[in-house]
Design a protein around this motif. Sequence first.
Motif, PDB file in Angstrom:
ATOM      1  N   HIS A 139      46.083  29.831  70.500  1.00  0.00           N
ATOM      2  CA  HIS A 139      47.087  28.571  70.491  1.00  0.00           C
ATOM      3  C   HIS A 139      46.921  27.769  68.925  1.00  0.00           C
ATOM      4  N   GLU A 183      52.754  25.760  78.553  1.00  0.00           N
ATOM      5  CA  GLU A 183      52.013  26.952  79.393  1.00  0.00           C
ATOM      6  C   GLU A 183      51.908  26.317  80.758  1.00  0.00           C
ATOM      7  N   VAL A 299      55.472  31.193  75.356  1.00  0.00           N
ATOM      8  CA  VAL A 299      55.298  30.466  76.745  1.00  0.00           C
ATOM      9  C   VAL A 299      56.017  30.863  77.931  1.00  0.00           C
TER      10      VAL A 299
END
Length: 342
Positions: A139, A183, A299
Motif C-alpha cells: 500500500h 479497495e 484496485v
Amino acid sequence: MPPMIDEILKLKEEATVAAGRLNSADEAETFRLKYLSRKGLVAQLFERLKDVPKEEKPQLGKSLNELRKSLETEFESAKSRIEGQSKVREEVPDLSLPGRKRYVGKMHPLTQTAAEIKRIFTGIGFGIADGPEIEDDYHNFEALNFPPDHPARDMQDTFFVSDDSGKFVLRTHTSGVQIRVMENNKPPIRVIMPGRCYRNEAISARAYCMFHQVEGLYVDKNVSLAELKGTISYFAKELFGSEVKTRFRPSFFPFTEPSAEVDIGCIFCGGKGCRLCKYAGWLEIMGCGMVDPNVFKFVRYDPAEVSGFAFGMGIERIAMLKYSIDDIRLFFENDIRFLNQF
Ligand code: DAH
C-alpha cells in the motif's frame, strides 16, 4: 468602706466588661493574674471573709463563689474566642500576594491547521478517511506504482518495521490510504485522508522524522485536470485569502500522470521576492496530479471508465506558512511559550 456586697457586685461588673474586651493571649493572662490567681482580687475578697460578722458570712460566701464562677466562665469564653480569632487570622488569604495565573488550554497549531483543511474540503463534499501508520510495502509503494528499485524505498527515507516478513514500514506518506479507500469502495469517491507519516531524515529546521499530511482523492466518470485546478485554487483561497494566486508546475510522482506541484504567490511579499520565498515570489504547498491508470489497475478500477485526481500536502508546511514559523521542530518540542501563541 462600702459594704462588701457592693464591692463584689462592682468587681463583677468591672471584670465582666474587661473579659469582653480581651483580645490576645497576653491580655487574657493579665486578666487571670489580676482577678483569678491565688493573690488576685477575688482571692483577696475571700481572704476578708473571715473578718465579717458571722451572720453575713453565708450570704457573702455564696456571692463570692458566684463571682468566682462567673469570672472563670467569662475568662474561659474569652480565651476560646481569642483562639478562634487567631485561627481565622491564619486562614484569611494574604490579599497582597499576586494572583495565580490560570492557563487556558488550546489546540495545537497542527491540530488547528488540520481542522481548517478538513473544514474547507468537507464544505465542498469531501469525506474523511484514515489508514494505518504501520503500512505494508504494497500500500505504501507497490500499488502506488513505485517501481521495485525506486529510491524512496531506500533505507535513507523509509523506516522499516523489523519483523520476519520485512514487508512493513512506517508509512512515508498518506498516499497509501488512497489505495485502501479504493479497495473498499466503488466510485464516485471524494475523500481527504489526514494522518501522521515518518521519514528517516536528518532532523533540521526543515525536516523532522515525523510529520503530517493530508491526502485527497476524487474519482468519478470524466474527472478532469480543470477540476483539479479549480478545487486546489479554491482551497488555497479559502486557506490563505481570496487574493492568493496559484500556479501548477509540472512534476513527477509515480502514482499520478500528469503530475504537478502547486505554488501559491508568496503571501509575505506578494510575489515581489523576499527571503521567505527565496526571491522566487512563489511558495510550494502541495503535490497533485491525475490518478495514474496503473494505480486504478491495482484496485481493479477500469481506467477507461473512470478518472480522478489526487493531491497531498504537508500539514507542518502549511502551518509554517500560515503562522510564519521557521523551524519545524517547534511543533514537537511542546514548549508552552510557543504553543500559547496560537
Ligand atoms: N505523497 C506525496 C509526498 O509525500 C505527495 C503527493 C503528491 C500526494 C501528489 C498525491 C499526489 O496524492 O497526487 O510527497
